[in-house]
Write a protein that holds these residues in place. Structure first.
Motif, mmCIF file in Angstrom:
data_model
loop_
_atom_site.group_PDB
_atom_site.id
_atom_site.type_symbol
_atom_site.label_atom_id
_atom_site.label_comp_id
_atom_site.label_asym_id
_atom_site.label_seq_id
_atom_site.Cartn_x
_atom_site.Cartn_y
_atom_site.Cartn_z
ATOM 1 N N LEU A 235 1.080 -7.793 12.930
ATOM 2 C CA LEU A 235 -0.208 -7.696 13.613
ATOM 3 C C LEU A 235 -0.627 -8.749 14.181
ATOM 4 O O LEU A 235 -1.851 -8.805 14.769
ATOM 5 C CB LEU A 235 -1.049 -7.244 12.134
ATOM 6 C CG LEU A 235 -1.252 -6.065 11.595
ATOM 7 C CD1 LEU A 235 -2.157 -5.624 10.280
ATOM 8 C CD2 LEU A 235 -1.234 -4.618 12.617
ATOM 9 N N THR B 83 -4.882 3.428 10.137
ATOM 10 C CA THR B 83 -4.652 3.393 8.559
ATOM 11 C C THR B 83 -5.537 4.213 7.545
ATOM 12 O O THR B 83 -5.363 5.035 6.874
ATOM 13 C CB THR B 83 -4.890 1.876 8.090
ATOM 14 O OG1 THR B 83 -4.010 1.152 9.164
ATOM 15 C CG2 THR B 83 -4.361 1.860 6.703
ATOM 16 N N TRP C 85 -6.093 -1.733 13.845
ATOM 17 C CA TRP C 85 -5.181 -1.080 13.307
ATOM 18 C C TRP C 85 -5.681 -0.230 11.959
ATOM 19 O O TRP C 85 -5.500 1.049 11.806
ATOM 20 C CB TRP C 85 -4.159 -2.076 12.692
ATOM 21 C CG TRP C 85 -3.020 -1.477 11.860
ATOM 22 C CD1 TRP C 85 -1.741 -1.058 12.376
ATOM 23 C CD2 TRP C 85 -2.870 -1.621 10.472
ATOM 24 N NE1 TRP C 85 -1.075 -0.626 11.489
ATOM 25 C CE2 TRP C 85 -1.669 -1.078 10.088
ATOM 26 C CE3 TRP C 85 -3.745 -2.008 9.540
ATOM 27 C CZ2 TRP C 85 -1.355 -0.807 8.918
ATOM 28 C CZ3 TRP C 85 -3.264 -1.736 8.127
ATOM 29 C CH2 TRP C 85 -2.091 -1.486 7.926
ATOM 30 N N LEU C 86 -6.808 -0.886 11.230
ATOM 31 C CA LEU C 86 -7.257 -0.112 10.089
ATOM 32 C C LEU C 86 -7.874 1.288 10.790
ATOM 33 O O LEU C 86 -7.816 2.297 10.275
ATOM 34 C CB LEU C 86 -8.217 -0.920 9.509
ATOM 35 C CG LEU C 86 -7.977 -2.050 8.651
ATOM 36 C CD1 LEU C 86 -8.676 -3.032 8.195
ATOM 37 C CD2 LEU C 86 -6.964 -1.308 7.325
ATOM 38 N N ARG D 204 -11.189 -3.346 -1.472
ATOM 39 C CA ARG D 204 -10.350 -3.526 -0.224
ATOM 40 C C ARG D 204 -10.339 -4.792 0.476
ATOM 41 O O ARG D 204 -9.382 -5.633 0.475
ATOM 42 C CB ARG D 204 -10.616 -2.373 0.609
ATOM 43 C CG ARG D 204 -9.504 -2.481 1.808
ATOM 44 C CD ARG D 204 -9.619 -1.339 2.685
ATOM 45 N NE ARG D 204 -8.543 -1.284 3.375
ATOM 46 C CZ ARG D 204 -7.822 0.117 3.366
ATOM 47 N NH1 ARG D 204 -8.183 0.952 2.801
ATOM 48 N NH2 ARG D 204 -6.568 -0.081 3.704
ATOM 49 N N GLU E 191 -7.110 -12.966 6.919
ATOM 50 C CA GLU E 191 -5.859 -12.638 7.335
ATOM 51 C C GLU E 191 -5.908 -12.686 8.921
ATOM 52 O O GLU E 191 -5.051 -12.968 9.638
ATOM 53 C CB GLU E 191 -5.741 -11.186 7.049
ATOM 54 C CG GLU E 191 -4.600 -10.335 7.776
ATOM 55 C CD GLU E 191 -4.245 -8.931 7.241
ATOM 56 O OE1 GLU E 191 -5.258 -8.374 6.473
ATOM 57 O OE2 GLU E 191 -3.286 -8.027 7.779
ATOM 58 N N HIS F 169 -7.965 -8.537 0.099
ATOM 59 C CA HIS F 169 -7.405 -9.269 1.163
ATOM 60 C C HIS F 169 -8.219 -10.291 1.482
ATOM 61 O O HIS F 169 -9.554 -10.457 1.132
ATOM 62 C CB HIS F 169 -7.297 -8.301 2.401
ATOM 63 C CG HIS F 169 -6.465 -7.128 2.321
ATOM 64 N ND1 HIS F 169 -6.557 -5.874 1.536
ATOM 65 C CD2 HIS F 169 -5.036 -7.071 2.526
ATOM 66 C CE1 HIS F 169 -5.825 -5.148 1.486
ATOM 67 N NE2 HIS F 169 -4.670 -5.742 2.128
ATOM 68 N N ASP G 157 3.531 -5.884 1.939
ATOM 69 C CA ASP G 157 2.287 -5.530 2.816
ATOM 70 C C ASP G 157 2.609 -4.277 3.681
ATOM 71 O O ASP G 157 2.098 -4.064 4.833
ATOM 72 C CB ASP G 157 1.194 -6.457 3.591
ATOM 73 C CG ASP G 157 0.230 -5.730 3.898
ATOM 74 O OD1 ASP G 157 -0.373 -5.000 3.157
ATOM 75 O OD2 ASP G 157 -0.317 -6.268 5.191
ATOM 76 N N SER H 185 4.222 -8.564 7.739
ATOM 77 C CA SER H 185 2.877 -8.000 8.456
ATOM 78 C C SER H 185 2.122 -9.129 9.233
ATOM 79 O O SER H 185 1.697 -8.797 10.177
ATOM 80 C CB SER H 185 2.084 -7.666 7.041
ATOM 81 O OG SER H 185 0.712 -7.543 7.223
ATOM 82 N N LEU I 279 -5.402 -6.108 13.322
ATOM 83 C CA LEU I 279 -5.900 -5.854 12.020
ATOM 84 C C LEU I 279 -6.986 -4.674 12.067
ATOM 85 O O LEU I 279 -6.924 -3.613 11.417
ATOM 86 C CB LEU I 279 -6.376 -6.997 11.074
ATOM 87 C CG LEU I 279 -7.221 -6.305 9.727
ATOM 88 C CD1 LEU I 279 -6.070 -5.873 8.793
ATOM 89 C CD2 LEU I 279 -7.625 -7.607 8.955
ATOM 90 N N GLN J 292 0.399 3.939 2.655
ATOM 91 C CA GLN J 292 0.647 3.534 4.241
ATOM 92 C C GLN J 292 1.829 3.765 4.731
ATOM 93 O O GLN J 292 2.142 3.378 5.963
ATOM 94 C CB GLN J 292 0.356 2.290 4.533
ATOM 95 C CG GLN J 292 -1.464 2.050 4.140
ATOM 96 C CD GLN J 292 -2.026 0.735 4.353
ATOM 97 O OE1 GLN J 292 -1.212 -0.152 4.849
ATOM 98 N NE2 GLN J 292 -2.982 0.275 4.037
ATOM 99 N N HIS K 160 0.854 -1.129 0.038
ATOM 100 C CA HIS K 160 -0.019 0.052 0.251
ATOM 101 C C HIS K 160 0.910 1.313 0.062
ATOM 102 O O HIS K 160 1.566 1.615 1.137
ATOM 103 C CB HIS K 160 -0.822 -0.034 1.347
ATOM 104 C CG HIS K 160 -1.765 -1.192 1.516
ATOM 105 N ND1 HIS K 160 -3.146 -1.201 1.373
ATOM 106 C CD2 HIS K 160 -1.424 -2.417 1.889
ATOM 107 C CE1 HIS K 160 -3.690 -2.370 1.554
ATOM 108 N NE2 HIS K 160 -2.552 -3.162 1.925
#
Ligand code: GUN
Ligand code: ZN
Length: 436
Positions: free
Chosen positions: A302, A103, A98-99, A206, A237, A234, A324, A298, A95, A84, A81
């Motif tokens: 995470l 992010t 974090w988003l 996304r 994950e 994605h 990532d 990543s 995740l 980022q 990304h």
């Protein structure tokens, strides 16, 4: 006027998958101690011992001396990304938090064209500094973030794949599309950029939680009409993410089935992470020719989990290697390879130097269906080349002096290398980075 260049020095390239064993499969690799890469107008014309090429090149050819270095195909990052860089190394979340916490706020800034342009230049400077010449890139939801990225890539004559993030729910309002408006924006970007210079477009929903059924269905429609496009998203994950997809799409049998149902799984589709997939999902992805982007730094950062590369391989499912960024902790392919080794060590599947450098070059080119253009040092391929310096640091130089075989040398280089190891990077037959 035709431009001839000859790069002289040691070179290593994979020609096929070397396999996972300590000894590479016969014919899968090529090493020349005093080699030459003859480049004509950005393409590799011949790769042979220097002595045999020296007699063949025209007198006006420029000879660049990389004796004492090691030339390889430019590295490829299958999932990153560019928007980022500002949130790398943000503390303490998994995740979904974090988003939301780091992010999405950072991606909001890419509505500003000047900000996006400067960030694209910074990102490309950094990629070339680490020897990466091709990447499949997530931009932000703002079309202008894609325009500025492609513009900067075209100016540097790089082979890049990128796309506008599609989200029409479960994200801040500044980042969410009108359901079909986002798809129309993507179509405009495809018309402007796909196939121009060395650029390709990748459709970029996304992930399932941030797109409605209608948006996913529209993306599937675009892909059906233009199967030469890439697609990136994605998948599986994080366990919280998987449970959320189950709540949002109760009618689908699993997370992968959401993408299958809307026609998003094909030979040019990349699914980032795929940490928590079962054997049936591996088999389905393999049958459809898709690849899973292994993002080791990543997944560790995470706390997402350990991706079982060997299980993918056993199912015939291609994996690609990716940084990532911003969840990853290194933009350098060396960082990703070191992470891949460490994850593999925990799973009893230690990565060899052969397989590591294969993955970063030809393996990723194959996964992205670009192996007719990049990924090897062979006649007819585009001249994207990384020049590594075994003497980049006193410790690296010392350690490599204690190796006896190429296998040991490649492995130690893979585990100890970093951005300092990249002496120069070439793209489209031109030097685009020299270490200062
Ligand atoms: N899943 C959805 N969006 C993202 C992202 O930006 N990074 C990572 N690592 N996973 C995601
Ligand atoms: Zn990602």
């Amino acid at each position: 006027m035709t431009q001839h260049t000859l790069l002289r020095g040691p070179l290593f390239t994979c020609l096929d998958d070397p396999g996972e064993a300590i000894t590479p499969a016969a014919g899968s690799t090529r090493y020349l101690e005093d080699g030459g890469i003859w480049i004509v107008d950005g393409q590799i014309h011949a790769v042979d011992p220097f002595a045999t090429l020296a007699d063949r090149i025209p007198p006006e050819a420029a000879i660049v001396d990389y004796r004492g270095k090691l030339m390889m195909p430019g590295f490829i990052d299958s999932h990153v990304h560019y928007v980022q860089l500002d949130v790398m190394a943000s503390y303490g979340r998994q995740l979904l938090d974090w988003l939301n916490d780091y992010t999405f706020p950072a991606e909001c800034r890419f509505a500003d064209e000047a900000y996006a342009g400067a960030a694209a230049e910074r990102f490309l400077d950094e990629l070339l500094r680490t020897g990466t010449t091709t990447a499949q890139v997530f931009c932000s939801s703002h079309p202008v973030s894609v325009d500025r990225f492609f513009e900067a890539s075209a100016r540097r004559r790089l082979r890049m794949i990128a796309g506008k993030v599609l989200m029409d729910r479960n994200a801040p309002e500044e980042l969410t599309d009108d359901t079909l408006g986002g798809v129309h924006d993507s179509e405009r970007l495809i018309a402007d950029w796909h196939g121009r210079d060395r650029l390709s477009y990748t459709l970029t929903p996304r992930f399932a939680p941030t797109s409605s059924r209608e948006q996913l269905d529209a993306v599937g429609g675009v892909l059906r009409n233009a199967p030469d496009l890439h697609l990136q998203t994605h998948l599986s994950e994080n366990r919280g993410e998987i449970a959320w997809v189950g709540e949002l799409f109760p009618e689908r049998r699993d997370y992968l089935d959401v993408y299958e149902y809307y026609g998003l799984v094909g030979p040019k589709s990349t699914f980032a992470h795929g940490v928590h997939l079962d054997a049936d999902q591996h088999r389905r992805l393999a049958a459809q020719g898709a690849n899973v982007a292994f993002c080791p730094t990543s997944n560790l950062f995470l706390g997402s989990g350990l991706m079982d590369r060997q299980a993918c391989r056993d199912a015939g499912l291609a994996t690609s290697l990716a940084s990532d960024i911003g969840a990853g902790t290194s933009l350098s392919t060396f960082g990703s390879l070191q992470g891949a080794y460490q994850v593999g060590a925990l799973l009893g599947q230690a990565l060899t130097g052969w397989q590591g450098f294969y993955q970063a070059t030809l393996g990723n080119a194959r996964a992205l269906r670009l192996d007719d253009r990049i990924g090897t040092l062979q006649p007819g391929r585009e001249a994207d080349i990384v020049v590594l310096d075994p003497d980049a640091t006193p410790l690296l130089s010392h350690r490599l002096s204690r190796t006896e075989t190429l296998a040991e040398r490649l492995f130690a280089l893979m585990m100890l290398g970093d951005d300092r190891t990249v002496a120069a990077t070439w793209a489209d037959g031109r030097c685009v980075h020299t270490r200062s």
